[in-house]
Design an enzyme around this catalytic site. Structure first.
Site, short mmCIF file in Angstrom:
data_model
loop_
_atom_site.label_atom_id
_atom_site.label_comp_id
_atom_site.label_asym_id
_atom_site.label_seq_id
_atom_site.Cartn_x
_atom_site.Cartn_y
_atom_site.Cartn_z
N ARG A 84 -5.09 -0.29 -13.32
CA ARG A 84 -4.43 -0.29 -12.02
C ARG A 84 -3.24 0.67 -12.07
O ARG A 84 -2.32 0.46 -12.87
CB ARG A 84 -3.97 -1.72 -11.67
CG ARG A 84 -3.18 -1.81 -10.41
CD ARG A 84 -2.86 -3.25 -10.00
NE ARG A 84 -1.98 -3.19 -8.85
CZ ARG A 84 -0.77 -3.73 -8.79
NH1 ARG A 84 -0.29 -4.42 -9.80
NH2 ARG A 84 -0.03 -3.58 -7.72
N HIS A 128 3.78 1.43 -4.38
CA HIS A 128 4.50 0.60 -5.36
C HIS A 128 5.96 1.10 -5.36
O HIS A 128 6.44 1.62 -6.35
CB HIS A 128 3.84 0.71 -6.73
CG HIS A 128 4.18 -0.41 -7.68
ND1 HIS A 128 3.25 -1.19 -8.33
CD2 HIS A 128 5.38 -0.88 -8.09
CE1 HIS A 128 3.84 -2.07 -9.11
NE2 HIS A 128 5.16 -1.90 -8.99
N GLU A 173 3.62 -6.06 -3.65
CA GLU A 173 4.77 -6.96 -3.53
C GLU A 173 5.71 -6.60 -2.37
O GLU A 173 6.88 -6.23 -2.59
CB GLU A 173 5.56 -6.99 -4.84
CG GLU A 173 4.72 -7.40 -6.04
CD GLU A 173 5.52 -7.50 -7.35
OE1 GLU A 173 6.70 -7.11 -7.35
OE2 GLU A 173 4.97 -7.96 -8.34
N ASN A 299 0.33 -11.34 -8.10
CA ASN A 299 1.21 -11.08 -9.23
C ASN A 299 1.97 -12.35 -9.53
O ASN A 299 2.66 -12.89 -8.66
CB ASN A 299 2.22 -9.96 -8.90
CG ASN A 299 1.54 -8.60 -8.81
OD1 ASN A 299 0.33 -8.47 -9.04
ND2 ASN A 299 2.33 -7.58 -8.50
N TYR A 301 4.52 -14.29 -12.37
CA TYR A 301 5.37 -14.26 -13.56
C TYR A 301 5.98 -15.62 -13.85
O TYR A 301 5.97 -16.09 -14.97
CB TYR A 301 6.48 -13.21 -13.41
CG TYR A 301 5.93 -11.80 -13.48
CD1 TYR A 301 5.79 -11.14 -14.69
CD2 TYR A 301 5.50 -11.14 -12.32
CE1 TYR A 301 5.25 -9.86 -14.77
CE2 TYR A 301 4.96 -9.87 -12.39
CZ TYR A 301 4.84 -9.23 -13.61
OH TYR A 301 4.30 -7.97 -13.69
N GLU A 359 -1.07 -8.63 -11.73
CA GLU A 359 0.01 -8.49 -12.73
C GLU A 359 0.32 -9.86 -13.30
O GLU A 359 0.42 -10.85 -12.57
CB GLU A 359 1.32 -7.96 -12.11
CG GLU A 359 1.32 -6.51 -11.77
CD GLU A 359 2.66 -6.07 -11.16
OE1 GLU A 359 3.71 -6.66 -11.48
OE2 GLU A 359 2.63 -5.12 -10.37
O1 IFM Z 1 7.80 -4.08 -13.32
C1 IFM Z 1 7.54 -4.91 -12.23
C2 IFM Z 1 6.46 -4.31 -11.35
O2 IFM Z 1 6.80 -3.05 -10.90
C3 IFM Z 1 6.23 -5.18 -10.13
N1 IFM Z 1 6.00 -6.55 -10.52
C4 IFM Z 1 6.91 -7.16 -11.46
C5 IFM Z 1 7.07 -6.27 -12.68
C6 IFM Z 1 8.04 -6.92 -13.69
O3 IFM Z 1 9.29 -7.10 -13.10
#
Ligand code: IFM
Length: 453
Positions: A84, A128, A173, A299, A301, A359
């Site tokens: 990606r 992005h 995002e 995405n 985290y 992600e």
């Molecule tokens: O590095 C970023 C990415 O550009 C977008 N999503 C979160 C990642 C980690 O912060």
């Protein structure tokens, strides 16, 4: 389902599962002044004193613009079948609209051809975060015409690459583009206006909706989606105030984007909370935003555990510690259960179609290679635990079809510059030498055998 369910899933993934790694243009390419590239909001922001840690910029980054063929070899060596990447808008349209920079298109064409020749499927994200600076000067994302400019950009790129790229992601995002860029000012362009941020969400969503048919027209066999950063949100206690705060926080991060994308318009509770700054959609806007898509990119985290705090913005609740969670070196809680809950919730509440984790990853302060090895066992554990959660989600019915590690390379982590390493490959930013980390070797084995170890 109990927490122990996460430990007893079978280790094999479905046979056609997509395994990938992700990057973004400004975070890796460098060469910001070469071959006719225009200026972006991130060039301007990172060159403004005090905006990024140590004054770091993406001027060189991972020098991928010059080392792309080595990086394609690296992807091959890892054994992952999908990559990606994002397209730098100012490399293609240096002024944001109008004049097309042939050298920019040729760069991505070479890269995509090399990926395909290596048997790697390109997943292309159009936006992005690197808005051409001239568009910001004309008002940026809060202004409606920026969506027209994005549709023009999508048209130029999809015309050229649409015969070869089969997976397109319009935006990455949009919450970050709007709220970090226009409200908190932590990201480019660094504005601090809530009305601008909320208007920006509307333009971003319109831009997505306008680009979907443009991409389909130029790339008829393609699948088109959007990537959202979604935050599973939990009340810190069972207290009514905390539960209501969690509902609002979910509205702010998640429902504000998901509801209009899936045809429900903006959520009423959030429209009332935003009051006079809420967008007033024009005729056709909501239909355009709800253009049917082929998949949703997720995405993930970290989750949000929140409590009520009347002193804060009513929609952004006060954070509370995540129970029993280790922290990454970014200070983000490691909570794989959040990924499971999120994927099941999306499947239950929205007609998303196939889901892809576009992600997921962790920043750890890796030591430089010793004897050609980078021992990053904490990152391997992070991936193993999140992939176990992803597998559990599939077994409970979520239509998860693929997973992308963030990131292929250590890179420019926005306002944190080069201080946060997310890569499965170590990058020595002095020499640009790449070293596959232990987590990358482990992930490559998972990807090639389609099972967890
Ligand atoms: O590095 C970023 C990415 O550009 C977008 N999503 C979160 C990642 C980690 O912060």
């Amino acid at each position: 389902m109990s927490h122990s369910d996460l430990t007893c899933v079978r280790d094999e993934f479905p046979p056609d599962f997509t395994w990938g790694a992700a990057t973004a243009a400004y975070q890796i390419e460098g060469a910001t002044h070469e071959d006719g590239r225009g200026e972006s909001i991130w060039d301007r922001f990172s060159h403004t004193p005090g905006k990024t840690l140590n004054g770091d910029t993406g001027d060189v980054a991972c020098d991928h613009y010059h080392r792309w063929s080595d990086d394609v070899r690296l992807i091959r060596e890892l054994g992952i079948g999908a990559y990606r990447l994002s397209i730098s808008w100012p490399r293609i349209l240096p002024d944001g609209r109008g004049r097309v920079n042939e050298a920019g298109l040729a760069f991505y064409e070479r890269l995509i051809d090399a990926l395909l020749a290596a048997g790697v499927q390109p997943w292309v994200t159009l936006y992005h975060w690197d808005l051409p600076w001239l568009l910001e000067e004309r008002g940026g994302w809060p202004r409606r015409h920026t969506a027209d400019a994005f549709a023009e950009f999508a048209d130029v790129v999809a015309r050229r690459l649409g015969d070869r790229v089969k997976q397109w992601i319009t935006l990455n995002e949009p919450w970050c583009s709007a709220f970090l860029g226009y409200h908190t000012g932590e990201h480019a362009p660094g504005r601090t206006s809530l009305p601008d941020a909320v208007q920006a969400t509307h333009t971003l969503l319109r831009a997505h909706g306008m680009a979907v048919p443009v991409i389909r027209r130029n790339s008829p066999a393609a699948r088109v989606g959007i990537t959202l950063n979604l935050t599973p949100t939990y009340p810190a206690t069972d207290d009514e105030g905390d539960r209501a705060a969690a509902t609002r926080h979910d509205g702010y991060f998640n429902r504000w984007f998901l509801d209009p994308l899936y045809g429900r318009g903006y959520p009423d509770d959030m429209v009332s909370l935003y009051g006079e700054v809420a967008p007033v959609p024009e005729a056709g806007d909501l239909d355009a935003i709800a253009a049917p898509t082929d998949f949703l990119g997720v995405n993930y985290y970290s989750p949000a555990f929140v409590r009520d705090d009347p002193a804060r913005h009513p929609w952004r609740a006060a954070p509370s510690a995540v129970p029993d969670a280790d922290l990454t070196d970014f200070g983000w809680a490691v909570y794989p259960r959040g990924l499971l809950d999120l994927l099941l919730r999306l499947h239950r509440d929205y007609p998303t179609g196939p889901l892809y984790v576009t992600e997921n990853g962790a920043a750890y302060d890796d030591a430089p290679p010793v004897g050609g090895r980078v021992d990053d066992s904490r990152r391997t554990t992070f991936y193993r635990r999140h992939l176990t959660a992803a597998k559990a989600a599939i077994e409970h019915g979520a239509p998860l079809r693929g997973y992308f590690a963030w990131s292929l390379l250590d890179n420019f982590e926005w306002a944190f510059g080069y201080s946060k390493r997310f890569g499965i490959t170590y990058v020595d930013f002095g020499t640009q030498k790449r070293t596959i980390k232990d987590s990358g070797r482990w992930y490559g084995r998972v990807a090639t055998t389609n099972r967890l170890y």
